[in-house]
Design a protein around this motif. Structure first.
Motif, mmCIF file in Angstrom:
data_model
loop_
_atom_site.group_PDB
_atom_site.id
_atom_site.type_symbol
_atom_site.label_atom_id
_atom_site.label_comp_id
_atom_site.label_asym_id
_atom_site.label_seq_id
_atom_site.Cartn_x
_atom_site.Cartn_y
_atom_site.Cartn_z
ATOM 1 N N LEU A 200 26.398 2.301 7.681
ATOM 2 C CA LEU A 200 27.714 1.668 7.535
ATOM 3 C C LEU A 200 28.793 2.503 8.218
ATOM 4 C CD1 LEU A 200 28.999 -0.791 6.168
ATOM 5 C CD2 LEU A 200 29.391 0.597 4.145
ATOM 6 N N ARG A 201 28.658 3.818 8.128
ATOM 7 C CA ARG A 201 29.609 4.718 8.774
ATOM 8 C C ARG A 201 29.598 4.501 10.285
ATOM 9 N NH1 ARG A 201 28.466 10.691 7.159
ATOM 10 N NH2 ARG A 201 26.560 10.397 8.320
ATOM 11 N N GLU A 202 28.403 4.353 10.860
ATOM 12 C CA GLU A 202 28.327 4.110 12.302
ATOM 13 C C GLU A 202 28.888 2.740 12.653
ATOM 14 O OE1 GLU A 202 24.211 4.629 13.133
ATOM 15 O OE2 GLU A 202 24.309 6.809 12.961
ATOM 16 N N TYR A 203 28.519 1.737 11.857
ATOM 17 C CA TYR A 203 28.962 0.367 12.136
ATOM 18 C C TYR A 203 30.488 0.265 12.057
ATOM 19 C CZ TYR A 203 29.677 -4.610 11.550
ATOM 20 O OH TYR A 203 30.136 -5.887 11.688
ATOM 21 N N LEU A 204 31.076 0.795 10.977
ATOM 22 C CA LEU A 204 32.517 0.638 10.775
ATOM 23 C C LEU A 204 33.329 1.422 11.801
ATOM 24 C CD1 LEU A 204 32.917 0.706 6.888
ATOM 25 C CD2 LEU A 204 33.010 -1.257 8.416
ATOM 26 N N THR A 205 32.729 2.472 12.374
ATOM 27 C CA THR A 205 33.442 3.228 13.400
ATOM 28 C C THR A 205 33.859 2.311 14.546
ATOM 29 O OG1 THR A 205 32.236 5.228 12.827
ATOM 30 C CG2 THR A 205 33.239 5.186 15.004
ATOM 31 N N TYR A 206 33.022 1.312 14.852
ATOM 32 C CA TYR A 206 33.320 0.419 15.975
ATOM 33 C C TYR A 206 33.813 -0.948 15.529
ATOM 34 C CZ TYR A 206 31.011 4.001 18.645
ATOM 35 O OH TYR A 206 30.683 5.204 19.216
ATOM 36 N N ALA A 207 33.989 -1.166 14.223
ATOM 37 C CA ALA A 207 34.405 -2.487 13.749
ATOM 38 C C ALA A 207 35.900 -2.691 13.962
ATOM 39 C CB ALA A 207 34.060 -2.629 12.268
ATOM 40 N N VAL B 9 32.159 1.764 -3.568
ATOM 41 C CA VAL B 9 31.926 1.001 -4.790
ATOM 42 C C VAL B 9 30.802 -0.025 -4.587
ATOM 43 C CG1 VAL B 9 32.928 -0.541 -6.510
ATOM 44 C CG2 VAL B 9 34.305 1.313 -5.565
ATOM 45 N N ILE B 10 30.958 -0.896 -3.575
ATOM 46 C CA ILE B 10 29.957 -1.952 -3.371
ATOM 47 C C ILE B 10 28.586 -1.337 -3.070
ATOM 48 C CG2 ILE B 10 29.391 -4.003 -2.013
ATOM 49 C CD1 ILE B 10 32.026 -4.611 -3.093
ATOM 50 N N LEU B 11 28.561 -0.359 -2.153
ATOM 51 C CA LEU B 11 27.278 0.245 -1.751
ATOM 52 C C LEU B 11 26.555 0.892 -2.936
ATOM 53 C CD1 LEU B 11 26.648 2.295 1.477
ATOM 54 C CD2 LEU B 11 25.715 3.055 -0.665
ATOM 55 N N ILE C 117 26.494 -8.925 -2.773
ATOM 56 C CA ILE C 117 27.220 -8.768 -1.498
ATOM 57 C C ILE C 117 27.499 -10.118 -0.833
ATOM 58 C CG2 ILE C 117 27.014 -7.843 0.849
ATOM 59 C CD1 ILE C 117 25.889 -5.293 -0.455
ATOM 60 N N PRO C 118 26.500 -11.019 -0.710
ATOM 61 C CA PRO C 118 26.808 -12.293 -0.035
ATOM 62 C C PRO C 118 27.855 -13.125 -0.759
ATOM 63 C CG PRO C 118 24.445 -12.062 -0.423
ATOM 64 C CD PRO C 118 25.094 -10.889 -1.057
ATOM 65 N N VAL C 119 27.980 -13.027 -2.063
ATOM 66 C CA VAL C 119 28.952 -13.853 -2.775
ATOM 67 C C VAL C 119 30.163 -13.037 -3.237
ATOM 68 C CG1 VAL C 119 29.348 -15.390 -4.729
ATOM 69 C CG2 VAL C 119 27.142 -15.434 -3.531
ATOM 70 N N GLN D 124 32.364 -7.822 6.424
ATOM 71 C CA GLN D 124 31.300 -8.459 5.658
ATOM 72 C C GLN D 124 29.958 -8.331 6.380
ATOM 73 O OE1 GLN D 124 31.113 -9.341 2.740
ATOM 74 N NE2 GLN D 124 29.235 -10.562 2.651
ATOM 75 N N TRP D 125 29.978 -8.468 7.687
ATOM 76 C CA TRP D 125 28.743 -8.301 8.456
ATOM 77 C C TRP D 125 28.185 -6.896 8.260
ATOM 78 C CZ3 TRP D 125 25.089 -8.546 12.418
ATOM 79 C CH2 TRP D 125 24.592 -9.835 12.661
ATOM 80 N N GLY D 126 29.075 -5.918 8.271
ATOM 81 C CA GLY D 126 28.640 -4.534 8.079
ATOM 82 C C GLY D 126 27.956 -4.356 6.738
ATOM 83 N N LEU D 127 28.551 -4.931 5.687
ATOM 84 C CA LEU D 127 27.944 -4.787 4.361
ATOM 85 C C LEU D 127 26.614 -5.535 4.282
ATOM 86 C CD1 LEU D 127 31.045 -5.122 2.034
ATOM 87 C CD2 LEU D 127 29.670 -3.089 2.429
ATOM 88 N N MET D 128 26.556 -6.719 4.889
ATOM 89 C CA MET D 128 25.290 -7.482 4.863
ATOM 90 C C MET D 128 24.181 -6.693 5.567
ATOM 91 S SD MET D 128 25.414 -10.277 3.203
ATOM 92 C CE MET D 128 24.017 -11.240 3.775
ATOM 93 N N ILE D 129 24.512 -6.222 6.771
ATOM 94 C CA ILE D 129 23.524 -5.550 7.604
ATOM 95 C C ILE D 129 23.128 -4.187 7.033
ATOM 96 C CG2 ILE D 129 23.404 -4.323 9.821
ATOM 97 C CD1 ILE D 129 22.742 -7.249 9.990
ATOM 98 N N CYS D 130 24.149 -3.377 6.771
ATOM 99 C CA CYS D 130 23.882 -1.965 6.464
ATOM 100 C C CYS D 130 23.555 -1.742 4.993
ATOM 101 C CB CYS D 130 25.074 -1.096 6.847
ATOM 102 S SG CYS D 130 25.520 -1.257 8.574
#
Lengths: 314, 219
Positions: free
Chosen positions: A83-90, A106-108, A127-129, A156-162
């Motif tokens: 998630l850290r890598e993903y959000l760096t470029y989000a 919290v969510i993770l 997470i999806p809902v 949301q994509w980041g949370l779904m994926i990561c």
């Protein structure tokens, strides 16, 4: 953990160590063939990858030997790093600070807590809902509408994926084996091995005799490489069928399915990286870029593997 | 400062330092990109962009241990002496060179303290913008300190040091840092040229620093 399960984990660990030892020897032999004082970048890259695989294999073995908590903590950290890598470029703005912090802190942890407590009903919708509805509210309260949909969608994509997808790997622990044993932990080893070896054969077969590119503008992946990879995964799956409740044909089919979804997953990640203009997500894993570069196939394969296991053998 | 502190305090300072570096690594996976220089123990002034209070700990974290012990951040006394905890972390953990920002009340000339630290062989970390940059511009205009240091001690390398992403990791006013990848890029050292004026040098120094910034991500 019963002694039979522990023995089987050790056998798998020794088998992986044997394969990595063979790779190490091949790498050193290739190195020794180079004239003195020179080095071949392809050989050096291979040796570096083998070293990294040793590290990853040792890490996964330690987690599996230490049982449920070890596996859950390992994958929770993998989610965090991904998630850290993903959000760096989000796409994000100041107004998203709180919702992104909630996602990470919290969510993770809650998602992994639900896995640990075996609250399957909550784990599959949290997470999806709930995160999907809650986080845009938190962002909207700060009143910044610029790129709003892109911002919340990428979060949301980041949370779904990561988080959501990766958490399906330790969630395999909650699968009740038909014979009532505690061998579901071996499913994780089975899953990780077929996906990783499928990728490996895809990579080297694609380089050696791959001709037809699947998506030439996105990735060097070829039809020949993927077919070889999936067949190799199916073969390894059949050989490892004794670790699963699937039977020989079922294990081969599940391995092929996991490998195929994984390969398409890394194709999707190639598209994301191309869009963001990044080559590697980070420098966390020597020789392999970031954690997301290493896990992209596992991410797509995990939920499918989890659900098919429950649907067909549940 | 560390010479007069008692042994238990010095040990505590070392432990707190390692703990802060660990937290910085855990949250941001911070990484050094040695683009213009090698990580060797040469006397240097690292001059960096300043968007957050976490800038200095990030640079401090990526310096290898033997360089970290030799490197002292230059920081504001009014900030670091405000509470007892800061007075421990600033002067003792980071071994800061504390500068009094109030011209009317100070007893020491800041440049004299800085040159004294350089003459003792220390490397320095400075933020030539003076204040934290809250604008959309990459850099605020530089204060003259960097030029004065470069003139007074021409042998010392002035190293541009870009800290990427911290404005998103911890913007001003936010309490919780976001876990995003942070990179500290060290560029090629510069020196004040023979006969170079203050404004020309500071423009050149700012350009060398800006050149290290990663490209803006596409929306």
């Amino acid at each position: 953990m019963t002694s039979q399960t522990t023995t089987d984990i050790l056998i798998l660990g020794l088998a992986v160590a044997g394969i990595l030892l063979a790779f190490t020897l091949v790498g050193e032999a290739l190195r020794a063939r180079q004239p003195r004082g020179t080095s071949n970048p392809v050989v050096e890259a291979f040796v570096m990858r083998v070293h990294t695989w040793w590290g990853l294999a040792i890490l996964l073995s330690l987690a599996v030997i230490s049982g449920r908590i070890g596996v859950i903590l390992l994958f929770a950290f993998a989610s965090f790093a991904a998630l850290r890598e993903y959000l760096t470029y989000a796409v994000k703005r100041r107004a998203d600070h709180l919702s992104l912090a909630l996602g990470c802190f919290v969510i993770l942890p809650l998602q992994y807590l639900f896995v640990a407590l075996d609250w399957t009903a909550l784990f599959t919708v949290f997470i999806p809902v709930y995160a999907f509805l809650l986080l845009p509210i938190v962002s909207a309260l700060r009143g910044d509408s610029q790129n709003f949909l892109a911002r919340v969608a990428e979060t949301q994509w980041g949370l779904m994926i990561c988080v959501f997808c990766i958490s399906h790997v330790p969630a395999l622990l909650t699968y009740d084996m038909p014979d009532g044993s505690d061998r579901s932990i071996l499913l994780i080893v089975f899953f990780a091995m077929v996906v990783q070896f499928g990728d490996l054969f895809d990579y080297y077969a694609g380089r050696r005799f791959g001709r037809r590119r699947i998506a030439p503008t996105l990735s060097p992946k070829t039809v020949e490489g993927m077919v070889t990879g999936v067949l190799a995964a199916a073969l390894i799956g059949a050989l490892l069928s004794w670790t699963t409740p699937f039977g020989v044909a079922g294990a081969a089919a599940m391995a092929a399915l996991a490998s195929l979804t994984g390969m398409f997953g890394s194709l999707v990640f190639a598209a994301i990286k191309r869009d963001k203009g990044v080559k590697d997500w980070s420098h966390l894993i020597p020789g392999q870029g970031g954690l997301l570069d290493q896990l992209d196939s596992v991410i797509f394969a995990a939920p499918v593997f989890y659900h098919v296991t429950h649907l067909v053998w549940g | 400062m560390s010479d007069v502190a008692s042994l238990p305090r010095r040990i505590a300072a070392r432990i707190v330092g390692h703990a802060l570096a660990f937290v910085a690594r855990f949250i941001t996976a911070v990484r050094a990109d040695w683009r213009g220089i090698e990580p060797v123990a040469k006397q240097r002034v690292y001059y960096a962009n300043h968007v957050s209070n976490a800038d200095m700990p990030m640079i401090w974290t990526v310096l290898p241990g033997h360089m970290r012990r030799q490197t002292r951040p230059v920081a504001a006394a009014d900030y670091w002496l405000k509470t007892r905890m800061r007075a421990f972390i600033g002067p003792e953990v980071f071994n800061c060179v504390l500068i009094d920002r109030r011209p009317e009340a100070r007893t020491e000339v800041p440049m004299a303290k800085i040159l004294e630290a350089l003459d003792e062989g220390s490397s320095l970390i400075i933020f030539p913008e003076g204040n934290r940059n809250m604008t959309d511009d990459p850099l605020l205009p530089f204060r003259s300190g960097l030029y004065n240091m470069g003139r007074a001690r021409p042998d010392v390398d002035l190293v541009p040091t870009w800290v990427a992403n911290l404005n998103e990791i911890m913007p001003k006013g936010e309490v919780i840092p976001l876990p995003l990848i942070c990179t500290v890029t060290f560029g090629a050292p510069i020196h004040v040229a023979e006969g170079e004026g203050k404004d020309a040098f500071l423009t050149r120094a700012a350009d060398a620093l800006k050149a290290l910034a990663p490209p803006e991500p596409r929306p």
